[in-house]
Design a protein around this motif. Structure first.
Motif, PDB file in Angstrom:
ATOM      1  N   SER A 251     -10.468 -36.500  -5.563  1.00 42.18           N
ATOM      2  CA  SER A 251     -11.373 -35.857  -4.575  1.00 42.18           C
ATOM      3  C   SER A 251     -10.563 -34.736  -3.767  1.00 42.18           C
ATOM      4  O   SER A 251      -9.191 -34.953  -3.606  1.00 42.18           O
TER       5      SER A 251
ATOM      6  N   ASP B 175     -17.003 -40.242   0.353  1.00 43.63           N
ATOM      7  CA  ASP B 175     -17.649 -39.035   0.528  1.00 43.63           C
ATOM      8  C   ASP B 175     -18.033 -38.229  -0.484  1.00 43.63           C
ATOM      9  O   ASP B 175     -17.036 -38.260  -1.547  1.00 43.63           O
ATOM     10  N   ILE B 176     -18.873 -37.390  -0.641  1.00 41.51           N
ATOM     11  CA  ILE B 176     -19.026 -36.430  -1.825  1.00 41.51           C
ATOM     12  C   ILE B 176     -19.261 -34.891  -1.144  1.00 41.51           C
ATOM     13  O   ILE B 176     -19.560 -34.802   0.028  1.00 41.51           O
TER      14      ILE B 176
ATOM     15  N   PRO C 170     -21.330 -32.244  -1.741  1.00 39.83           N
ATOM     16  CA  PRO C 170     -22.488 -31.664  -1.521  1.00 39.83           C
ATOM     17  C   PRO C 170     -22.959 -32.053  -0.443  1.00 39.83           C
ATOM     18  O   PRO C 170     -23.349 -33.386  -0.338  1.00 39.83           O
TER      19      PRO C 170
ATOM     20  N   GLY D 131     -25.740 -34.852   0.691  1.00 37.88           N
ATOM     21  CA  GLY D 131     -25.717 -35.851  -0.323  1.00 37.88           C
ATOM     22  C   GLY D 131     -25.222 -37.182   0.428  1.00 37.88           C
ATOM     23  O   GLY D 131     -25.587 -38.165  -0.361  1.00 37.88           O
TER      24      GLY D 131
ATOM     25  N   LEU E 263     -33.092 -33.384   1.526  1.00 35.85           N
ATOM     26  CA  LEU E 263     -32.546 -34.891   1.447  1.00 35.85           C
ATOM     27  C   LEU E 263     -32.732 -35.304   3.106  1.00 35.85           C
ATOM     28  O   LEU E 263     -33.040 -36.219   3.242  1.00 35.85           O
TER      29      LEU E 263
END
Lengths: 405, 345
Positions: A125, A153-154, A156, A159, A207
């Motif tokens: 990442s 962690d992502i 987007p 998310g 979300l």
């Protein structure tokens, strides 16, 4: 809503003797100065890393500058067994909790693939994408209850929210379900808080509302900090959020006396170190003890180097806003507060700033040396193979010493 | 494998799923399930009937209508040592959480370079009902966005139960799509609930044949069985293979072995043209090397390039039927033996 905005001392020293009070004060003073230095270390890391990207030594950079003070205040309440589900602005929190180091921060920036040097993502990442190593090389869980944990962690944004609900819900289950008591490496009576972080603009994502509603219904120890710096890249908050304030927008979610569900809402200011420390102490205590979700709306944060290395915030922020951000910079405000409260003098603070800068530089140099060493070794080996004509060029099916004929 | 007592009764499929979950829940307190109508009602198809009363409201729990959060709850619980089975009420609603599965669940182990795992099972049901949103099976949409998650497509409830047992013995994330029209169909009742395991990536040859290999999955298996019965009467011998799982796909080359024998192959499902049938075709023809054993071009039988219509005629023409499978196989045999199998029309 509880608004925390104070210039007063953050501790009441209630011990009876003057001597004890003096010791307590000295401990407190040391903590504050450590925090001050850490804030500068993190800022220097952001500045240095940005330079590394712009000079071509790293590919991309996204940093947590401007959010240092709030994250340090939050980190003070983060205990063993707790969880984080956040996003790419949290480097200061990760440093303050001991979940990362300056060198690992730079290793991640360079895309280091060795997990002993870049344990968070092994080069999979971008930078500032953290994740504790939760399983050993055989795939077995390590002891979570005795460690500080961050889910991975992502990019987007938004998310991070769905999984945050589950992390908090687990504490509820561990507290309510006696048949899970034997799983001691995962929980101590469900005392673990799931800390979430999200940028103010990302609260516009469905979300966010979906998960805040679910948490309010479930009554779980979920503590969400909204870092509000007034923008989502170039789009200002009044185009993002109704009433230009996520804490105002969530008024209907707020838990009132007698309500079975709901969340507690705290407001603080990103430059107010003392107020933020108080806010997190009170909010997290309730969250942990009562299993009530909490929203911390941290306003008036800044972003001194802009969104990422891909752009410049001078393009979309008006001159007045840029000036305001300089004035409201948390580091500057903390500097002023320390002088006002006479916790340290100017010379001491200058010394801490210099030390922070030197530490950041040393970490960067070492991380760069580590990523370059194997590359340089391979280069040397390759040149040597070509020089001694030992290399076979696969596309020609001939040895290099035959190529000259 | 499932074991049967001598006098094993035939019971509705939903009871097989229910009794298997009962055995699993009794065995391991870490296992829990949550979703819309999962708790008090015991799932709209009653596959969890009575389990909330038995195991409590936290282990068999009703949630709000929020699929992304349902899967998110599953991720968090799985990261913290529990074994959640999250319910997406129908396959169609998977779209409301596909981003969470794709971005988060599917990448966790990869993006941490083996530092984290998510032992989460996502449970849903689909295939062959009625209408734009409750029919069809957009499997290609799923398998092409969730690499990193097992995708299981059992043909009946015994197979589904065996897959749950397998997945709970491991710790990989997985999606199981139960065949919606299988809950009332009776199956022989196994005696070893919670124990028997259906392996992943191993297709099952359901009917041996010599002329054409027919590859399918899920509810389409029953349609294929109907078609090959008629084809047998015409003198065409079809080898029917249920792939069982799309991810992983036939790790032992069982389909290739069949093709080596028949030299003709049809891929059949109710996804769009170029959907999951194209995926299976690529796997067998290109990756397994099936190209070298073909006597005729490989064929796909699919739904149409639109979502299925609700009206009965529209549904008939939108979704592939036994007649479509029959024709595809018959036409293929007609190429090889035009005199024996002259054109139908």
């Amino acid at each position: 809503m509880i608004t925390s905005n104070t210039k007063e001392n953050i501790r009441n020293f209630q011990d009876d003797t003057e001597e004890k009070k003096a010791i307590q004060f000295e401990d407190f003073r040391r903590e504050v100065l450590n925090d001050y230095k850490l804030a500068h270390l993190s800022r220097q890391m952001s500045l240095l890393a940005r330079r590394e990207v712009l000079s071509g030594k790293a590919k991309f950079g996204i940093f947590g500058d401007g959010k240092e003070i709030a994250q340090i205040a939050m980190a003070r309440q983060f205990k063993e067994g707790d969880w984080r589900s956040g996003y790419y602005r949290d480097q200061t929190f990760m440093l303050a909790t001991g979940m990362t180091t300056p060198k690992q921060f730079f290793a991640m920036l360079y895309g280091e693939t060795r997990t002993e040097l870049n344990p968070d993502n092994g080069g999979r990442s971008m930078n500032n994408h953290f994740g504790s190593r939760l399983i050993d090389p055989d795939g077995n869980w390590i002891n979570q209850a005795e460690n500080k944990n961050t889910s991975s962690d992502i990019s987007p944004t938004g998310g991070q929210m769905p999984r945050l609900v589950g992390l908090a819900l687990a504490s509820k289950l561990y507290r309510e379900q006696p048949e899970l008591n034997h799983l001691k490496s995962f929980s101590k009576n469900g005392n673990e808080v799931a800390f979430g972080t999200i940028g103010d603009a990302s609260t516009s994502e469905g979300l966010f509302f979906e998960t805040m509603n679910a948490a309010a219904v479930l009554q779980i120890p979920m503590a969400v900090s909204v870092w509000d710096d007034g923008y989502g890249i170039s789009v200002p908050v009044d185009l993002q959020t109704v009433k230009a304030s996520i804490s105002k927008a969530l008024k209907g979610f707020e838990k009132q006396k007698g309500d079975a569900g709901g969340i507690l809402i705290f407001e603080g200011f990103g430059w107010d170190y003392a107020g933020l420390c108080q806010m997190y102490e009170e909010g997290i205590r309730k969250c942990r003890e009562e299993h009530v979700p909490v929203l911390f709306h941290v306003k008036e944060l800044t972003q001194p180097t802009g969104h990422s290395t891909s752009g410049s915030h001078e393009r979309y922020k008006p001159k007045e806003r840029l000036e305001w951000e300089k004035e409201k910079d948390g580091l500057l405000q903390m500097h002023k507060w320390i002088l006002e409260t006479k916790l340290a003098d100017e010379a001491t603070l200058n010394r801490l700033e210099t030390e922070a800068q030197e530490e950041a530089q040393a970490a960067q140099k070492e991380a760069f040396r580590e990523i370059m060493t194997p590359i340089r070794e391979e280069k040397t080996q390759l040149i040597e193979m070509i020089r001694t004509k030992k290399m076979r060029l696969p596309f020609m099916g001939r040895r290099t010493d035959q190529c000259h004929n | 494998m499932p074991e049967y007592s001598e006098d094993a009764p035939l019971v509705p499929g939903r009871e097989i799923i229910r009794d298997n979950f009962d055995a699993l829940f009794a065995k391991d307190p870490r296992i829990l399930t949550l979703g819309e109508d999962t708790g008090k009602l015991g799932d709209v198809n009653r596959t969890l009937e009575g389990l909330q009363e038995k195991y409590g409201e936290w282990r068999v729990r009703d949630t709000g209508i929020h699929e992304a959060t349902i899967v998110g709850e599953g991720i968090g619980l799985a990261l913290r040592g529990l074994r959640p089975i999250t319910e997406i009420q129908y396959f169609d609603y998977l779209l409301y959480t596909l981003h969470v599965i794709s971005d988060d669940v599917a990448t966790t182990h990869y993006r941490t370079k083996g530092g984290q795992k998510v032992p989460l099972i996502i449970r849903t049901r689909g295939h062959r009902l009625e209408g734009i949103w409750h029919s069809g099976s957009p499997l290609s949409m799923v398998i092409n966005s969730v690499r990193g998650v097992h995708v299981c497509v059992p043909r009946d409830m015994t197979r589904a139960a065996g897959m749950y047992n397998t997945l709970l013995a491991g710790e990989d994330p997985a999606l199981i799509i139960e065949p919606l029209n299988g809950y009332r169909i009776r199956e022989k009742q196994p005696s070893n609930f919670g124990e028997f395991r259906i392996p992943l990536g191993i297709p099952e040859v359901l009917t041996e044949g010599t002329d054409v290999t027919l590859v399918t999955y899920g509810s389409c298996v029953r349609i294929a069985q109907e078609a090959i019965t008629q084809l047998r009467e015409t003198g065409i011998s079809v080898e029917l293979i249920d792939v069982q799982t799309l991810l992983p796909f036939d790790t032992k080359g069982i389909i290739l072995n069949s093709l080596k024998k028949t030299n003709r192959i049809v891929f059949f499902d109710e996804d769009v043209p170029g959907g999951a049938t194209a995926y299976m075709l690529q796997k067998v023809i290109e990756e397994q090397g099936g190209f070298y054993y073909l006597d005729d071009k490989p064929v796909t039988v699919t739904a149409k390039d639109h979502r299925p219509a609700y009206g009965t005629d529209g549904d008939y023409f939108s979704n592939p039927n036994a007649e479509d499978v029959y024709e595809a196989v018959y036409d293929m045999m007609g190429v090889a033996y035009p005199e024996k199998f002259p054109p139908i029309y």
